[in-house]
Design a protein around this motif. Structure first.
Motif, short mmCIF file in Angstrom:
data_model
loop_
_atom_site.label_atom_id
_atom_site.label_comp_id
_atom_site.label_asym_id
_atom_site.label_seq_id
_atom_site.Cartn_x
_atom_site.Cartn_y
_atom_site.Cartn_z
N UNK A 72 0.82 -1.21 0.00
CA UNK A 72 0.00 0.00 0.00
C UNK A 72 0.86 1.26 0.00
N UNK A 73 1.96 1.27 0.76
CA UNK A 73 2.79 2.48 0.85
C UNK A 73 3.59 2.71 -0.43
N UNK A 74 4.15 1.63 -0.96
CA UNK A 74 5.06 1.78 -2.10
C UNK A 74 4.35 1.72 -3.45
N UNK A 75 3.09 1.23 -3.47
CA UNK A 75 2.29 1.17 -4.69
C UNK A 75 2.97 0.37 -5.78
N UNK A 76 3.63 -0.71 -5.39
CA UNK A 76 4.40 -1.52 -6.33
C UNK A 76 4.10 -3.00 -6.12
N UNK A 77 4.51 -3.81 -7.13
CA UNK A 77 4.36 -5.26 -7.03
C UNK A 77 5.48 -5.88 -6.21
N UNK A 78 5.55 -7.21 -6.22
CA UNK A 78 6.46 -7.94 -5.33
C UNK A 78 7.93 -7.67 -5.61
N UNK A 79 8.29 -7.32 -6.85
CA UNK A 79 9.70 -7.08 -7.18
C UNK A 79 10.08 -5.63 -6.96
N UNK A 80 9.32 -4.71 -7.55
CA UNK A 80 9.68 -3.29 -7.47
C UNK A 80 9.42 -2.68 -6.10
#
Length: 546
Positions: free
Chosen positions: A40-48
């Protein structure tokens, strides 16, 4: 997302409840909360998402690969459910008698069965000559036509069609991202609760149900000495909650920035595990009924895995009035549960890679098709005559020790290198409050220590793979460990890759890195932030220190 299919498949005896609840509190919930907050904080998938600590990006690739492996065989289980569902639309269910083309001459009519038929001490759950067992192993799998994993044969066209239908459903559920999957999940996550409630109410009214439920709740403390009980409980926690597969990070990345993911973590993990507990009553009421019908002990009919879902439960349903209706209802539940879970796994793969490679994000529909079609092709190995051996191999190695290792490295990366304090500040930015002391202690000490222990014990207690009376050859076990290591190796491999891309000799970079870490600790900077492990930054920092 509803209860995982694994929650319904696995046996849930009383002794299992103690480590299950313990691991839920000290590892399941804290790591569930961590992954939701990360996404939620980084707004990214498992890699990024590992932009917070780039050297740990290999963890993201590892969980994506594990989710992909699981998709290869998980969709096959859903295809079996679809095949059973189609087979249920008859006046007489095909696994009720021995008069079918797939039955062997030794097939035993369950109406004539009693304990004396076994004679040699074989448990009823291991008796493979009932109509239900033969329908599964001979009618569906055609296992009798294979001599082992070395003799697979060709994919069966009936199961291939069912698998194709499952993959098509998954593709159209995911091709537009959460816009479509969010709507589909309203059905796949809610319908199973209705069906489970109906099965539970009917199950507890059957003769012998009380004995089954009593066996379910009885705690045999002697079994707590067995390492397998603890390992199974730990693995089940991550399967049921979805932690470590990249699923939670992927879905949380679509949340609003100020969404209360703390509340979501508590509610979702609690509801999920309560659902698993309640499903145990539905399962053991049927096991008690079966034991009563065949006049055997509960432990003689109790089993786990596919034998419970595709042999014992269908056999029990076939003895009920209106058996066709109950069979259709049961397999619709399995189908929706399976699709729901598989959607999560595939979304983790698609979001994780699409966020990392913009070209995939720009062509998401085509990429989703590629992933779906790729899983279909590789899953064909699991629907051959000997496909159950391939499925068993993947089920054991693809997401066993490897998923525990991935979650361990994730906890270490966030808590020790990015830093619990910094992570807590991120959560405060989103929700206005920091996590309590309990959560911070679990993230930094309790959960990593627990995961490290389970990983070590699972490796030490490994036994050569078997399926019923068949023992897998040594080369198959080696392939299995190769599959497990193929995901785990990505973590150190990516660290080495980042390390080798830094200017300077190996000796110079190593000395600089050690001195930077030493300097960090001497200044009481206990949270090793990701900047210190970005080696180019470490080089410039070391110059300033000098």
């Amino acid at each position: 997302r509803g209860s995982e299919l694994q929650c319904l498949i696995i046996l849930f005896p009383g002794a299992f409840l103690i480590p299950y609840i313990l691991f839920l509190i000290i590892a399941g919930m804290p790591l569930f909360y961590m992954e939701l907050a990360l996404g939620q904080y980084n707004r990214e998938g498992a890699a990024t998402v590992w932009k917070i600590c780039p050297v740990f990006k290999g963890v993201g690739y590892a969980v994506i690969l594990i989710a992909l492996y699981v998709g290869f065989y998980y969709n096959v289980i859903i295809a079996w459910s679809l095949y059973y569902l189609f087979s249920s639309f008859t006046f007489e269910l095909p696994w009720t008698n021995c008069d079918n083309s797939w039955n062997s001459p030794n097939c035993t009519d369950p109406k004539l069965f009693n304990a004396s038929v076994l004679g040699n001490g074989t448990k009823y759950s291991k008796y493979k000559l009932t109509p239900a067992a033969e329908f599964y192993e001979r009618g569906v799998l055609h296992l009798h036509e294979s001599r082992g994993i070395h003799d697979l044969g060709l994919p069966r066209w009936q199961l291939s069609l069912c698998l194709l239908v499952v993959v098509i459903i998954l593709f159209f559920s995911l091709w537009k991202g959460v816009k479509t999957s969010g709507k589909v999940v309203w059905i796949t996550a809610t319908l199973p609760y209705v069906v489970l409630f109906v099965l539970l109410i009917h199950g507890i009214t059957l003769p012998g149900a009380y004995n089954g439920i009593n066996a379910y709740l009885h705690i045999d403390f002697r079994r707590l000495k067995e390492a397998t009980v603890w390992i199974d409980a730990a693995t089940q926690i991550f399967y049921s909650l979805g932690a470590g597969f990249g699923v939670l990070i992927a879905f949380a990345s679509y949340n609003k920035f100020d969404n209360n993911c703390y509340r979501d973590a508590l509610l979702t993990s609690t509801i999920n595990c309560v659902t698993s507990f309640i499903s145990g009553f539905a399962i053991f009421s049927i096991l008690g009924y079966m034991a009563h019908e065949h006049k055997v002990k509960i432990e003689d009919v109790a089993t786990e895995g596919a034998g419970l879902v595709f042999i014992l439960y269908p056999e029990a349903i076939s003895t009920l009035s209106g058996s066709t209706f109950w069979a259709v209802v049961f397999f619709i539940m399995l189908l929706t549960l399976g699709i729901d879970s598989s959607m999560g796994g595939m979304e983790a793969v698609i979001t994780g890679l699409a966020d990392d490679f913009q070209i995939l994000k720009q062509h998401r529909k085509l990429f989703t098709f590629g992933v779906s079609f790729g899983t279909f092709l590789l899953a064909l190995f699991c629907i051959t005559n000997g496909g159950i051996y391939v499925l068993t191999l993947l089920d054991t190695f693809a997401a066993g020790t490897s998923i525990l290792f991935a979650v361990l490295m994730e906890a270490i990366g966030v808590s020790w290198f990015y830093g619990v304090d910094r992570f807590s500040e991120d959560i405060q930015q989103m929700m206005g409050f920091k996590p309590g002391l309990y959560w911070r202690l679990c993230w930094k000490f309790v959960s990593p220590a627990f995961l490290l222990f389970v990983v070590i014990v699972s490796i030490i207690n490994f036994k050569p793979l078997t399926y019923d009376d068949y023992t897998f050859p040594l080369w198959a076990n080696r392939i299995g460990w190769g599959i497990a290591l193929s995901s785990m190796i990505l973590v150190p491999a990516y660290i080495i890759y980042k390390f080798m891309n830094v200017r300077g000799t190996f000796k110079e970079v190593s000395r600089m890195l050690i001195n930077v870490i030493k300097c960090c600790y001497e200044t009481k900077c206990l949270d090793l932030s990701w900047q210190f492990f970005s080696l180019r930054y470490a080089l410039s920092l070391y110059t300033r220190v000098l």
